[in-house]
Design an enzyme around this catalytic site. Structure first.
Site, PDB file in Angstrom:
ATOM      1  N   PRO A  22     -11.101-106.954  12.291  1.00 18.09           N
ATOM      2  CA  PRO A  22     -10.621-106.051  11.244  1.00 18.09           C
ATOM      3  C   PRO A  22     -10.935-104.606  11.628  1.00 18.09           C
ATOM      4  CG  PRO A  22     -12.037-107.788  10.352  1.00 18.09           C
ATOM      5  CD  PRO A  22     -12.193-107.817  11.832  1.00 18.09           C
ATOM      6  N   MET A  23      -9.927-103.736  11.557  1.00 23.69           N
ATOM      7  CA  MET A  23     -10.134-102.320  11.858  1.00 23.69           C
ATOM      8  C   MET A  23      -9.416-101.493  10.803  1.00 23.69           C
ATOM      9  SD  MET A  23      -9.835-102.141  16.043  1.00 23.69           S
ATOM     10  CE  MET A  23      -8.415-103.247  16.155  1.00 23.69           C
ATOM     11  N   ALA A  24     -10.177-100.610  10.151  1.00 20.61           N
ATOM     12  CA  ALA A  24      -9.634 -99.808   9.060  1.00 20.61           C
ATOM     13  C   ALA A  24      -8.466 -98.952   9.543  1.00 20.61           C
ATOM     14  CB  ALA A  24     -10.731 -98.917   8.474  1.00 20.61           C
ATOM     15  N   GLN A  78     -10.844-109.790   5.167  1.00 24.48           N
ATOM     16  CA  GLN A  78     -12.232-109.362   5.293  1.00 24.48           C
ATOM     17  C   GLN A  78     -12.634-108.564   4.057  1.00 24.48           C
ATOM     18  OE1 GLN A  78     -14.038-106.114   7.699  1.00 24.48           O
ATOM     19  NE2 GLN A  78     -15.082-107.764   8.781  1.00 24.48           N
ATOM     20  N   CYS A 109     -19.892-102.644   9.708  1.00 26.40           N
ATOM     21  CA  CYS A 109     -19.340-101.290   9.755  1.00 26.40           C
ATOM     22  C   CYS A 109     -20.466-100.253   9.854  1.00 26.40           C
ATOM     23  CB  CYS A 109     -18.505-101.028   8.509  1.00 26.40           C
ATOM     24  SG  CYS A 109     -17.716 -99.409   8.510  1.00 26.40           S
ATOM     25  N   ASP A 213     -16.838-104.688  23.929  1.00 26.73           N
ATOM     26  CA  ASP A 213     -16.461-104.438  25.324  1.00 26.73           C
ATOM     27  C   ASP A 213     -15.554-105.515  25.903  1.00 26.73           C
ATOM     28  OD1 ASP A 213     -18.008-102.222  25.023  1.00 26.73           O
ATOM     29  OD2 ASP A 213     -19.632-102.866  26.354  1.00 26.73           O
TER      30      ASP A 213
END
Length: 378
Positions: A22-24, A78, A109, A213
């Site tokens: 999940p990325m805002a 999420q 986060c 990474d």
């Protein structure tokens, strides 16, 4: 080639064992659609962070963010929350209204507006609070699997992931994802894959997923071999590169057929991405404006002049985007080095926390009534 077992998230079998982090502002429905298309529908693709308070209050933006395309199976949400009761209500709402098939909880986060209120990667330091949130989430989830994503800890002096992992097992969490950095590291330095291996040894009862990474399919395979983890979570590596999920499928299935798209193909994907955003938002201009943040990631490594990059970053219509892309040398092949790190790479040595947060891991009085964010998506 080493064969890896499918990843079981409750009743959902994920093969290959690959999850979109999940990325805002990134992993909305349009981007998830692109990633799924390139993977042939294989993998698990998680929504942007949804704030439990905003969900319970039916915030308009939040209700849009939880929309899933009918082809998304399983539907994965999420949740972010710091109040156990509110988290429980949000989970119950998801179950009662059939809003998702899987719930992930955000304890990873590191951004200041989250940690300053005791949320995200700050929260696992408060062991009783973490336990209470997990208890409410799992207790209200019914048959839906509940997983969690976390970091190693707040900083090198306040490492929490082993305690948090044990609490998660005891409270019935289905799987854990660990980003091998502390909150203080943000996205700087090198991810500690050894910590992922230690967590796997510490909680053998449930799947452990590694994060940090993974810039290529070979990185994902190497992480699996070196740590013994059960799956990988891919975040920044797919920025401007949704075809990475096709590479991941190829890597795990042993075909070795990795994508090296030329600029013409990349430009086509950019236009499709912007188009999907406009359709999702319901406004072409707003969709193209939202797409602007992706331009530099898509064009990483290609010979595109600074003036053209600036022009592309202020486009406001699909026709304008197509016209400007057509001015590029579209015959360029995939550039060397473009598979490497992308997105934020800088560290941040100071974690913004509530006053007195680190005095006692068992004193949870520092959580205030307004600690819940009122909007979702970060």
């Amino acid at each position: 080639m080493t064969a890896f077992s499918p990843l079981a998230i409750g009743p959902h079998i994920v093969q290959p064992p690959v999850v979109l982090a999940p990325m805002a502002g990134i992993t909305n429905a349009p981007f998830r659609t692109l990633c799924r298309e390139f993977s042939g529908g294989k993998g698990l693709f998680v929504s942007e962070m949804i704030t439990t308070r905003a969900l319970v209050e039916r915030n308009e933006k939040t209700m849009q963010l939880i929309h899933f395309d009918e082809t998304e199976k399983p539907r994965s949400i999420q949740l972010y929350g710091v109040d156990p009761i509110t988290v429980g209500k949000a989970v119950r709402m998801i179950v009662d209204e059939d809003l998702a098939d899987h719930i992930d909880l955000n304890f990873g986060c590191p951004v200041p507006k989250v940690t300053r209120k005791g949320g995200g990667s700050a929260l696992p330091f408060k062991r009783p609070l973490l336990r209470a949130i997990l208890n409410e989430a799992v207790g209200n989830a019914g048959d839906l699997p509940v997983t969690m994503k976390m970091r190693k800890g707040i900083d090198d002096d306040h490492i929490t992931y082993l305690d948090a992992g044990r609490i998660a097992v005891e409270e019935g969490v289905t799987a854990i994802a660990l980003h091998g950095r502390t909150a203080a590291q943000h996205y700087g330095g090198t991810a500690d894959w050894d910590a992922i291996a230690r967590l796997k040894e510490h909680v053998p009862e449930i799947p452990v997923l590694g994060n940090g990474d993974i810039w290529s399919a070979d990185d994902a395979l190497r992480m699996m071999r070196e740590t013994g983890c059960d799956g990988v979570v891919v975040g920044r590596g797919c920025l401007g590169r949704p075809w990475l999920f096709g590479d991941l499928v190829a890597g795990f299935e042993g075909t070795g057929d990795y994508a090296t798209p030329g600029l013409r193909t990349v430009a086509d994907v950019m236009v499709r991405h912007a188009t999907l955003l406009g359709e999702w938002i319901g406004d072409e201009t707003r969709g193209v404006i939202d797409f602007r943040k992706h331009v530099a990631w898509y064009l990483k490594g290609f010979a595109v002049g600074s003036e053209m990059r600036k022009r592309l970053a202020i486009t406001s219509s699909l026709d304008e985007l197509r016209a400007q892309l057509s001015e590029l040398d579209l015959d360029q092949s995939w550039p060397a080095g473009a598979d490497g790190p992308r997105g934020r790479t800088s560290g941040n040595n100071r974690v913004v926390l509530p006053e007195g947060w680190l005095k006692d891991p068992y004193d949870c009085a520092a959580i205030s009534a307004d600690a819940e964010l009122d909007t979702s998506g970060g």
